[in-house]
Write a protein that holds these residues in place. Structure first.
Motif, PDB file in Angstrom:
ATOM      1  N   GLN A  55       0.828  -1.206   0.000  1.00  0.00           N
ATOM      2  CA  GLN A  55       0.000   0.000   0.000  1.00  0.00           C
ATOM      3  C   GLN A  55       0.866   1.262   0.000  1.00  0.00           C
ATOM      4  N   LEU A  56       1.944   1.242   0.776  1.00  0.00           N
ATOM      5  CA  LEU A  56       2.854   2.398   0.799  1.00  0.00           C
ATOM      6  C   LEU A  56       3.482   2.616  -0.568  1.00  0.00           C
ATOM      7  N   GLN A  57       3.881   1.519  -1.198  1.00  0.00           N
ATOM      8  CA  GLN A  57       4.500   1.611  -2.519  1.00  0.00           C
ATOM      9  C   GLN A  57       3.504   2.134  -3.556  1.00  0.00           C
ATOM     10  N   ASP A  58       2.275   1.633  -3.499  1.00  0.00           N
ATOM     11  CA  ASP A  58       1.254   2.092  -4.444  1.00  0.00           C
ATOM     12  C   ASP A  58       0.927   3.573  -4.254  1.00  0.00           C
ATOM     13  N   LEU A  59       1.030   4.032  -3.006  1.00  0.00           N
ATOM     14  CA  LEU A  59       0.747   5.435  -2.713  1.00  0.00           C
ATOM     15  C   LEU A  59       1.848   6.353  -3.232  1.00  0.00           C
ATOM     16  N   GLY A  60       3.062   5.807  -3.359  1.00  0.00           N
ATOM     17  CA  GLY A  60       4.179   6.587  -3.884  1.00  0.00           C
ATOM     18  C   GLY A  60       4.942   7.374  -2.843  1.00  0.00           C
ATOM     19  N   CYS A  61       4.741   7.061  -1.566  1.00  0.00           N
ATOM     20  CA  CYS A  61       5.465   7.778  -0.511  1.00  0.00           C
ATOM     21  C   CYS A  61       6.842   7.155  -0.289  1.00  0.00           C
ATOM     22  N   ARG A  62       7.694   7.869   0.434  1.00  0.00           N
ATOM     23  CA  ARG A  62       9.013   7.347   0.808  1.00  0.00           C
ATOM     24  C   ARG A  62       8.860   6.534   2.084  1.00  0.00           C
ATOM     25  N   TRP A  63       9.503   5.366   2.124  1.00  0.00           N
ATOM     26  CA  TRP A  63       9.404   4.560   3.330  1.00  0.00           C
ATOM     27  C   TRP A  63      10.621   3.654   3.455  1.00  0.00           C
ATOM     28  N   ASN A  64      10.944   3.342   4.695  1.00  0.00           N
ATOM     29  CA  ASN A  64      11.996   2.377   5.012  1.00  0.00           C
ATOM     30  C   ASN A  64      11.401   1.268   5.871  1.00  0.00           C
ATOM     31  N   GLY A  65      11.832   0.040   5.588  1.00  0.00           N
ATOM     32  CA  GLY A  65      11.358  -1.104   6.346  1.00  0.00           C
ATOM     33  C   GLY A  65      12.458  -1.721   7.182  1.00  0.00           C
ATOM     34  N   PHE A  66      12.080  -2.272   8.350  1.00  0.00           N
ATOM     35  CA  PHE A  66      13.036  -2.914   9.248  1.00  0.00           C
ATOM     36  C   PHE A  66      12.431  -4.220   9.771  1.00  0.00           C
ATOM     37  N   VAL A  67      13.198  -5.301   9.713  1.00  0.00           N
ATOM     38  CA  VAL A  67      12.834  -6.574  10.333  1.00  0.00           C
ATOM     39  C   VAL A  67      13.716  -6.721  11.566  1.00  0.00           C
ATOM     40  N   LEU A  68      13.128  -6.773  12.743  1.00  0.00           N
ATOM     41  CA  LEU A  68      13.880  -6.669  13.991  1.00  0.00           C
ATOM     42  C   LEU A  68      14.977  -7.722  14.119  1.00  0.00           C
ATOM     43  N   GLU A  69      14.690  -8.953  13.699  1.00  0.00           N
ATOM     44  CA  GLU A  69      15.684 -10.022  13.843  1.00  0.00           C
ATOM     45  C   GLU A  69      16.930  -9.787  12.995  1.00  0.00           C
ATOM     46  N   ASP A  70      16.829  -8.915  11.992  1.00  0.00           N
ATOM     47  CA  ASP A  70      18.008  -8.558  11.197  1.00  0.00           C
ATOM     48  C   ASP A  70      18.918  -7.599  11.932  1.00  0.00           C
ATOM     49  N   LEU A  71      18.410  -6.993  13.008  1.00  0.00           N
ATOM     50  CA  LEU A  71      19.129  -5.910  13.682  1.00  0.00           C
ATOM     51  C   LEU A  71      19.597  -6.254  15.087  1.00  0.00           C
ATOM     52  N   ALA A  72      18.882  -7.166  15.774  1.00  0.00           N
ATOM     53  CA  ALA A  72      19.224  -7.462  17.175  1.00  0.00           C
ATOM     54  C   ALA A  72      18.579  -8.780  17.583  1.00  0.00           C
ATOM     55  N   PRO A  73      19.159  -9.470  18.568  1.00  0.00           N
ATOM     56  CA  PRO A  73      18.534 -10.703  19.076  1.00  0.00           C
ATOM     57  C   PRO A  73      17.259 -10.379  19.844  1.00  0.00           C
ATOM     58  N   ARG A  74      16.312 -11.314  19.802  1.00  0.00           N
ATOM     59  CA  ARG A  74      15.063 -11.197  20.562  1.00  0.00           C
ATOM     60  C   ARG A  74      15.136 -12.087  21.805  1.00  0.00           C
ATOM     61  N   PRO A  75      14.486 -11.717  22.936  1.00  0.00           N
ATOM     62  CA  PRO A  75      13.736 -10.476  23.095  1.00  0.00           C
ATOM     63  C   PRO A  75      14.650  -9.257  23.135  1.00  0.00           C
ATOM     64  N   LEU A  76      14.137  -8.125  22.672  1.00  0.00           N
ATOM     65  CA  LEU A  76      14.933  -6.911  22.585  1.00  0.00           C
ATOM     66  C   LEU A  76      15.227  -6.344  23.968  1.00  0.00           C
TER      67      LEU A  76
END
Length: 349
Positions: A55-76
């Motif tokens: 939906q964000l892409q179809d709207l044409g806005c700027r956005w960044n996505g983050f998947v938490l497990e790519d950045l830090a171990p869980r639980p955070l």
């Protein structure tokens, strides 16, 4: 395109997610093409996030996505710095994640930025496929109209009494210095909101009585114990504090007692709320949606003082939901107004 955004756009998801994703982006958050968005998710929830990303892409806005497990171990322990840094330049943030035990601190770090920058923020904690196809399909303009009518009444109330057939009988004296808020699903910069939305809430002055939880309890206990109709939890409250609780499920009783005695204010009623999502017809065992179910829910711990004006703080917050409420408002004039009978609003949307 950043790697995570490309990954989310590459994922397949059920077509049934699309109406709820469109509602989140276009109706609830009112995102505009010239705005920037931070989308935060995790591995378990990434296909729901993918429907939002589309939906964000179809709207044409700027956005960044983050998947938490790519950045830090869980639980955070803490919210990853990359997420917080991106939020500092965004107009809107969306948090679609399955939370784990003891992660409240990391979420509060995120919402501290939301509050400081007055961002529009959708908090989709423990969002599921069921919710995407149920509560997220509510008519949020209608929910907003009902919520506004409830808000106008409760802001004038000096006392609220609530009862249920299961045994709830509580009285809440309201503090006129504390603010009521409407989080109807239509999210503004005034107050971030959960999706699905649909509630009016404040911090009470003082609650007394018994609250029988025959719906669900919140945070990580919700996933562990689910629906409580067969093993309700009775919470006895005096001067806004839990004095005892009881359930035939003694493990639930012990876990709830331990949670609400984490710090000096964990056992204190921090939130008093009325669910207003008339598009939700039953509790499903997920606090994200169930706290919007028409009726009363209260929470022990953090009173969201930055919004309500309550001057105290807690590092915990746990909601409890009951079913089938009768609700009366008492005004300063002495007039009494019943707004709900056996779980049904007596106010037209």
């Amino acid at each position: 395109m950043p790697e995570t955004a490309a990954h989310l756009l590459s994922l397949d998801f059920p077509d049934d997610f699309t109406p709820g994703a469109r509602s989140a982006v276009r109706t609830c958050l009112r995102i505009q093409p010239d705005e920037k968005i931070t989308l935060i998710t995790d591995r378990v929830t990434e296909r729901i996030a993918a429907s939002i990303a589309r939906q964000l892409q179809d709207l044409g806005c700027r956005w960044n996505g983050f998947v938490l497990e790519d950045l830090a171990p869980r639980p955070l322990t803490d919210m990853p710095a990359a997420v917080l840094e991106d939020m500092e330049t965004s107009d809107v943030s969306i948090f679609a994640v399955q939370v784990q035990q003891n992660e409240l601190r990391s979420r509060m770090q995120m919402t501290d930025i939301v509050n400081r920058r007055h961002m529009r923020h959708a908090h989709m904690v423990n969002i599921t496929a069921e919710i995407m196809c149920d509560g997220m399909r509510a008519d949020y303009d209608k929910v907003d109209r009902l919520s506004q009518q409830v808000l106008e009444r409760v802001r004038r109330a000096r006392r609220i009494r609530a009862t249920t057939a299961a045994g709830t009988d509580i009285t809440s004296d309201m503090n006129p210095d504390y603010k009521w808020f409407k989080t109807s699903g239509i999210i503004s910069s005034e107050k971030w909101g959960n999706l699905p939305g649909g509630e009016c809430f404040t911090s009470p002055g003082e609650v007394n009585g018994t609250f029988v939880v025959d719906g669900v309890v919140g945070d990580w206990l919700c996933a562990r114990y689910g629906l409580l109709a067969a093993t309700p939890l009775a919470i006895h409250i005096e001067q806004n504090r839990i004095v005892r609780c009881s359930s035939s499920n003694q493990e639930l009783e012990r876990d709830f007692w331990a949670y609400t005695h984490t710090d000096e204010n964990s056992d204190r009623v921090g939130e008093f709320a009325i669910g207003t999502n008339i598009g939700v017809h039953k509790v499903i065992g997920n606090i994200l949606q169930d706290e919007k179910f028409p009726g009363i829910h209260i929470a022990f711990g953090n009173p969201y003082g930055e919004h309500t004006g309550a001057p105290w703080r807690s590092g915990t917050h746990i909601d409890v939901v009951g079913l089938g409420f009768n609700i009366w408002l008492q005004y300063a004039t002495g007039e009494t107004d019943q707004i709900m009978r056996e779980g049904r609003f007596l106010i037209s949307a």
